[in-house]
Design a protein around this motif. Structure first.
Motif, short mmCIF file in Angstrom:
data_model
loop_
_atom_site.label_atom_id
_atom_site.label_comp_id
_atom_site.label_asym_id
_atom_site.label_seq_id
_atom_site.Cartn_x
_atom_site.Cartn_y
_atom_site.Cartn_z
N HIS A 1 0.81 -1.22 0.00
CA HIS A 1 0.00 0.00 0.00
C HIS A 1 0.84 1.27 0.00
O HIS A 1 0.37 2.33 0.39
N CYS B 1 -7.67 0.29 -5.12
CA CYS B 1 -7.57 -0.07 -3.69
C CYS B 1 -8.75 0.57 -2.94
O CYS B 1 -8.98 1.76 -3.08
N HIS C 1 -7.04 3.32 -0.61
CA HIS C 1 -6.19 4.40 -1.12
C HIS C 1 -6.33 4.68 -2.60
O HIS C 1 -5.66 5.57 -3.10
N CYS D 1 -2.76 3.45 -4.74
CA CYS D 1 -1.51 2.96 -4.13
C CYS D 1 -0.96 1.85 -5.04
O CYS D 1 -1.56 1.53 -6.08
ZN LIG Z 1 -4.00 0.65 -0.73
#
Ligand SMILES: [Zn+2]
Ligand SMILES: Nc1ncnc2c1ncn2[C@@H]1O[C@H](COP(=O)(O)OP(=O)(O)OP(=O)(O)O)[C@@H](O)[C@H]1O
Length: 291
Positions: free
Chosen positions: A155, A171, A174, A177
């Motif tokens: 990540h 993700c 995020h 990422c």
């Molecule tokens: Zn992530």
């Protein structure tokens, strides 16, 4: 005969195995990961057959997990987005029913240990899996690393490929990422085609190699490992390793010395994602003598 247990608790399947003193597989099964109680019952039923000889068991789990000794939630899968599995006391459940010594670590740490054990003269390495998600295990001088928790190498943030600016990443935490941009599902999100079926000359492979090479770059600069192993479904594309190496050489630009590139960035030495099983046997055996 002394037996050691391995449990690979994966998000899609559980692999349970018992091994002997030489870390050879004596028996192995796998079944789908369903709800926690049902899945852990199947696990217990499997090991019950070997109870008389079983010395210790190592559990390598999808995460995030709590592997901090002394923590109130040691042995739990903690904040996973996987339905039903958050806050699952996996070690507690198993220990109650099969009362042996347990070791608990991440799936990628166990794979990293497995790769260490089968290779000669390696005690510092990084293992990445590039599959449904991306995870990384780091072994430094024979020990896994971590403080208040384990690393989450999948990540990290990476620089966007110039041809990939419009892709937001997948993700759930995020977006863009490393995992959001380079794990298997990102391939399908960009192209509408499953990774397995994307042709070798598709431009998406260079984009993906660019991201994986950045992960290798971060690992190189952060940990200076002897070797970086790239596993997981996506690396089954036979052309990926070469692409990653060439992107990495460009990124590193000779800044630090590394072993010859073909010895440095490698595929797993154990076939069929078997590194975690070997790693688990080794960890289970080690736990007996270090506790
Ligand atoms: Zn992530
Ligand atoms: N040969 C392949 N080429 C490209 N992508 C692939 C290939 N095989 C599997 N994948 C992709 O990899 C992902 C599955 O990864 P893997 O086979 O490592 O399973 P997994 O164990 O579920 O993953 P994880 O290690 O994240 O738990 C899927 O997104 C799939 O489309």
């Amino acid at each position: 005969m002394k037996l050691y247990g391995s449990i690979e608790a994966g998000g899609t399947k559980f692999v349970c195995a018992v091994g002997n003193d030489k870390l050879e597989i004596i028996d192995i099964i796998q079944f789908p990961t369903t709800k926690p109680k049902e899945t852990l019952e199947m696990t217990v039923n499997y090991f019950e057959r070997f109870k008389d000889n079983l010395q210790s068991v190592s559990v390598a789990s999808f995460g995030p997990i709590d592997m901090v000794r002394g923590s109130k939630t040691y042995g739990y899968i903690t904040s996973t987005p996987k339905l039903f599995w958050d806050n699952t006391n996996i070690i507690g459940f198993l220990k109650d029913r099969i009362p042996v010594i347990y070791y608990f670590t991440t799936d990628v740490n166990a794979s990293a240990f497995g790769e260490m054990v089968v290779r000669k003269d390696v005690d510092s390495l990084v293992y990445y899996t590039i599959g449904t998600g991306i995870g990384g295990g780091v072994i430094q001088s024979g020990h896994e690393i971590g403080g208040v928790g384990h690393g989450e190498l999948g990540h990290i943030y990476v620089a966007k490929h110039p041809a990939d600016y419009d892709f937001d990443g997948v993700c759930p935490f995020h977006g863009a990422c490393l995992e959001g941009l380079a794990a298997g599902p990102s391939l399908e999100a960009r192209t509408g085609i499953k990774g397995e079926l994307i042709p070798e000359n598709h431009p998406v492979w260079d984009i993906q190699a660019f991201y994986i090479a950045q992960a290798v770059m971060q690992a190189t600069l952060s940990f200076r490992p002897q070797i970086i192993v790239l596993g997981g479904g996506v690396m089954k594309q036979s052309h990926m390793l070469k692409r990653v190496k060439s992107e990495f050489i460009k990124l590193l630009n000779g800044y630090v010395s590394i072993p010859p590139i073909d010895d440095y960035i490698v595929l797993p030495a154990v076939d069929n994602n078997g590194s975690a099983t070997v790693g688990n046997f080794w960890l289970a055996k080690r736990k007996l003598t270090t506790d």
